[in-house]
Design an enzyme around this catalytic site. Structure first.
Site: not given
Length: 413
Positions: A148, A151, A206, A319
């Protein structure tokens, strides 16, 4: 002493045969020390005599990352390998093909501090304020499970294409939704949601569903009926633009599949670009957020950040990326994190750890790297503008940090 480089004043002349204004000469004062991954102090080689114009070139085996401007003689760059590089020189060639070389010298490139031992397979730590890489562990080795952290790129593409229209709404389609086994923000078919809320949904909890819904619309903006496939093409285009040479994207949300991979260095470059966008860095800094959904299933979605160390002192956003026991390889458990940390001196540090074995390892890796930085790089602990400052250590000792990077205990607590 930290921050200093050695220079030698070197020169050699060779008689020119072309009838120019005296013999062809070259001079320059090379910096003879450097640090791996840090900008080289460089130097300018300068020619005189002979017959202009002049062309400059490097002689010998220089460290990768160092180059010369053939027109001006400026030597610069960032070395990407450590070692002792002997018999180096710079050559000037004039219009009559006569040459002159600087006296040869040795350039010693020191390795970066190794930093603490961490579980992650790949590490990249960079002071983006100073433009210096601080730690690296296999930073350019391909990671097949960026998960993720993908992203971050998805959010960047959405922002670039909807910057002035983030209040526009998207009607979610069933094709935007993912299996319940993947992280999501909790969208339903026919939900109506703004791009602002979708950005929060992809960066905080997420949500892969948020990525797909936004990418479908933005892909159509890029090319009529381009959809998600066109959006992914744009992800790769921007990766090239940012110099992410070890990255390839195949989807918007980090699903593990062929041609979807990255490196710790590339994630660091991406994180640096994301942090330059206040609309995105402001989201990464949030611990909670609520999105208002309209349409047939009107409701409020409450979200919280997936960043496990967001509340740690100095952490200003990041993140996660997690891939656990799923296709294509049920034996893979990967925990990634790209974080931004503000050092006591105000500089912003990007800390990327990829492929830690567990969630606890991921947290420990990040915390250990951050804790070690002021020791290996004392300038980061400076809290005053004159190069000196105080830092309170975990053992209670107070130390003064001097301009040369050393420290002195003032009080044992």
């Amino acid at each position: 002493m930290a921050g200093l480089s050695l220079r030698l004043g070197l020169g050699l002349q060779r008689p020119a045969s072309g009838g120019g204004a005296g013999p062809l000469l070259i001079s320059g004062a090379p910096a003879t020390t450097a640090t791996d991954e840090q900008p080289y102090a460089g130097f300018d080689a300068s020619a005189s005599g002979g017959v202009a114009p002049y062309s400059y070139s490097l002689v010998g085996t220089w460290p990768a990352g160092i180059s010369i401007n053939s027109s001006t003689g400026a030597v610069s760059g960032t070395p990407t390998e450590a070692g002792s590089f002997a018999s180096l020189s710079v050559r000037v060639t004039d219009a009559e093909t006569d040459t002159a070389d600087l006296d040869s010298f040795t350039l010693v490139v020191s390795a970066l501090p190794s930093g603490p031992t961490v579980n992650a397979d790949h590490v990249f730590v960079r002071d983006i304020t100073a433009g210096s890489t601080l730690y690296g562990k296999a930073p350019d080795t391909q990671c097949d499970y960026p998960a993720s952290v993908t992203k971050l790129m998805t959010a960047l593409i959405v922002l670039r294409n909807k910057r002035s229209a983030l209040s526009d709404t998207v009607t979610v389609q069933s094709g935007d939704l993912l299996s319940a086994s993947y992280s999501q923000m909790g969208l339903l078919a026919n939900d109506v949601i703004t791009f602002t809320d979708l950005l929060h949904g992809m960066l905080l909890p997420s949500g892969g569903d948020a990525c797909q819904a936004a990418a479908r619309i933005v892909g159509d903006l890029l090319t009529a009926s381009g959809g998600v496939a066109r959006f992914v093409t744009e992800m790769n285009t921007v990766a090239d633009e940012l110099g992410m040479a070890g990255t390839s994207y195949a989807n918007t949300w980090g699903f593990a599949e062929a041609n979807h991979y990255s490196t710790a260095r590339d994630v660091g470059l991406l994180m640096e670009e994301v942090l330059s966008e206040p609309a995105l860095s402001g989201i990464l800094d949030k611990s909670v957020y609520s999105a208002t959904i309209t349409g047939a299933n009107a409701r409020t979605i409450f979200m919280s950040s997936s960043n496990p160390i967001l509340e740690d002192e100095g952490v200003i956003g990041g993140k996660t990326g997690t891939w656990i026991d799923t296709t294509p390889d049920p034996d893979i458990n990967v925990y990634n994190l790209a974080n931004a940390w503000q050092a006591p001196n105000g500089n912003t540090i990007v800390v990327v750890t990829l492929q830690s074995d567990t969630g606890a390892d991921r947290q420990d890796d990040q915390r250990d790297l951050i804790a070690q930085l002021p020791t290996d790089y004392p300038y980061l602990a400076t809290t005053t503008g004159n190069g000196e400052g105080f830092v309170l250590l975990e053992d209670g000792a107070s130390r003064v940090l001097l301009e040369d990077g050393s420290s002195r205990v003032l009080l044992e607590g």
